[in-house]
Design a protein around this motif. Sequence first.
Motif, short mmCIF file in Angstrom:
data_model
loop_
_atom_site.label_atom_id
_atom_site.label_comp_id
_atom_site.label_asym_id
_atom_site.label_seq_id
_atom_site.Cartn_x
_atom_site.Cartn_y
_atom_site.Cartn_z
N ASN A 105 26.92 14.36 -11.97
CA ASN A 105 25.84 14.05 -11.05
C ASN A 105 26.37 13.18 -9.92
O ASN A 105 27.41 12.56 -10.02
CB ASN A 105 24.73 13.27 -11.78
CG ASN A 105 24.05 14.11 -12.81
OD1 ASN A 105 23.71 15.25 -12.56
ND2 ASN A 105 23.85 13.56 -13.99
N ASP A 106 25.62 13.16 -8.82
CA ASP A 106 25.92 12.21 -7.77
C ASP A 106 26.06 10.83 -8.39
O ASP A 106 25.15 10.36 -9.05
CB ASP A 106 24.76 12.23 -6.77
CG ASP A 106 24.97 11.26 -5.62
OD1 ASP A 106 24.19 11.36 -4.66
OD2 ASP A 106 25.87 10.42 -5.68
N PRO A 107 27.21 10.14 -8.21
CA PRO A 107 27.41 8.87 -8.91
C PRO A 107 26.45 7.76 -8.49
O PRO A 107 26.34 6.76 -9.18
CB PRO A 107 28.86 8.50 -8.54
CG PRO A 107 29.13 9.27 -7.29
CD PRO A 107 28.36 10.55 -7.42
N LEU A 108 25.75 7.94 -7.38
CA LEU A 108 24.89 6.87 -6.90
C LEU A 108 23.43 7.26 -6.85
O LEU A 108 22.61 6.53 -6.31
CB LEU A 108 25.35 6.43 -5.50
CG LEU A 108 26.81 6.02 -5.39
CD1 LEU A 108 27.16 5.69 -3.96
CD2 LEU A 108 27.12 4.84 -6.29
N THR A 165 25.45 1.85 -3.05
CA THR A 165 26.89 1.74 -3.20
C THR A 165 27.32 0.51 -3.98
O THR A 165 28.48 0.42 -4.39
CB THR A 165 27.55 1.72 -1.81
OG1 THR A 165 26.98 0.66 -1.04
CG2 THR A 165 27.35 3.03 -1.09
N GLU A 166 26.43 -0.43 -4.20
CA GLU A 166 26.80 -1.60 -4.98
C GLU A 166 26.92 -1.29 -6.46
O GLU A 166 27.42 -2.09 -7.23
CB GLU A 166 25.77 -2.72 -4.77
CG GLU A 166 25.75 -3.26 -3.35
CD GLU A 166 24.75 -4.39 -3.20
OE1 GLU A 166 24.08 -4.71 -4.21
OE2 GLU A 166 24.66 -4.95 -2.10
N ALA A 167 26.48 -0.11 -6.88
CA ALA A 167 26.48 0.24 -8.29
C ALA A 167 27.90 0.43 -8.82
O ALA A 167 28.16 0.19 -9.99
CB ALA A 167 25.67 1.50 -8.52
N THR A 224 34.69 6.91 -2.55
CA THR A 224 34.23 7.92 -1.60
C THR A 224 32.76 8.19 -1.90
O THR A 224 32.20 7.66 -2.86
CB THR A 224 35.02 9.23 -1.72
OG1 THR A 224 34.68 9.87 -2.97
CG2 THR A 224 36.53 8.97 -1.69
N GLU A 225 32.13 9.06 -1.10
CA GLU A 225 30.74 9.40 -1.35
C GLU A 225 30.56 10.12 -2.69
O GLU A 225 29.49 10.09 -3.28
CB GLU A 225 30.21 10.28 -0.22
CG GLU A 225 30.06 9.55 1.10
CD GLU A 225 29.45 10.44 2.17
OE1 GLU A 225 29.20 11.62 1.88
OE2 GLU A 225 29.22 9.94 3.28
N ALA A 226 31.61 10.79 -3.16
CA ALA A 226 31.50 11.57 -4.40
C ALA A 226 32.14 10.89 -5.60
O ALA A 226 32.25 11.49 -6.66
CB ALA A 226 32.14 12.95 -4.19
N ASN A 249 45.99 14.05 -4.70
CA ASN A 249 44.71 14.71 -4.45
C ASN A 249 43.71 14.51 -5.58
O ASN A 249 42.66 15.17 -5.61
CB ASN A 249 44.93 16.21 -4.23
CG ASN A 249 45.64 16.50 -2.92
OD1 ASN A 249 45.39 15.87 -1.90
ND2 ASN A 249 46.57 17.46 -2.96
N ALA A 250 44.02 13.64 -6.53
CA ALA A 250 43.15 13.45 -7.68
C ALA A 250 41.83 12.81 -7.26
O ALA A 250 41.80 11.87 -6.45
CB ALA A 250 43.84 12.60 -8.73
N HIS A 251 40.74 13.33 -7.82
CA HIS A 251 39.40 12.79 -7.62
C HIS A 251 38.77 12.50 -8.98
O HIS A 251 39.07 13.16 -9.96
CB HIS A 251 38.49 13.78 -6.89
CG HIS A 251 38.81 13.98 -5.45
ND1 HIS A 251 39.86 14.77 -5.01
CD2 HIS A 251 38.21 13.49 -4.32
CE1 HIS A 251 39.88 14.77 -3.69
NE2 HIS A 251 38.90 14.00 -3.25
#
Length: 206
Positions: free
Chosen positions: A30-33, A39-41, A76-78, A86-88
């Motif tokens: 899921n979207d992490p936020l 973004t403080e989460a 990042t946003e994701a 390139n690891a995410h």
Amino acid sequence: MASMMWRGAGTRAIVLVAGLAVAPMVHAANDPLDRIDGTEAIQARFDAAAHQTQVSGKVASDLCYSFALPEEWRLTEAGLKAVASNAHLSIGLRSAEELRDMPQPDLAIRDAAALQRDYEELLGQPAQSVSLSSEAGATRWSATWIDVNLPTTSRAMTVETLIVPLSSEWVLELSLSGVESREAYEALAWRLLARLKVEGRAACRN
């Protein structure tokens, strides 16, 4: 890890990102936020002396988690992106309330079933194979689809997510992508899980 799918909030938008072609994999979270306060989460702090990034996340006033990743990673946003590769890593949360209609008795297994349902609805067909395993306090869910219309050279796609129960009310979804090899992926996943800590109210105040 041939692609990464990221499920955003509300619209369930899908983003495909090209990656490795050895064993096409797509990682779901899921979207992490989208279920916690902006973004403080999630916070990430690089420790140059230890050559690692300390990551912490807040779920509620009395529930937090933390883990360490090797080398430097940035938010990042994701989720998180490694600086030198390139690891995410996508980080998602899902509540027991969201999973209340799933029949499975175990919260992590209910989350796995929900992920599979979402992808089967998205792709319009059941997975050809599904795997569930337990390791280091987490449930590893993976599912494979084979279809001539899939955007991979092998026409196969495997989705994999590590599901970590944080409490009786929350699970954490961890999804790695862009790792250079399967061996490196397994080593990074093992290290992440081995260093993951679930913390209470005192730590959440920091």
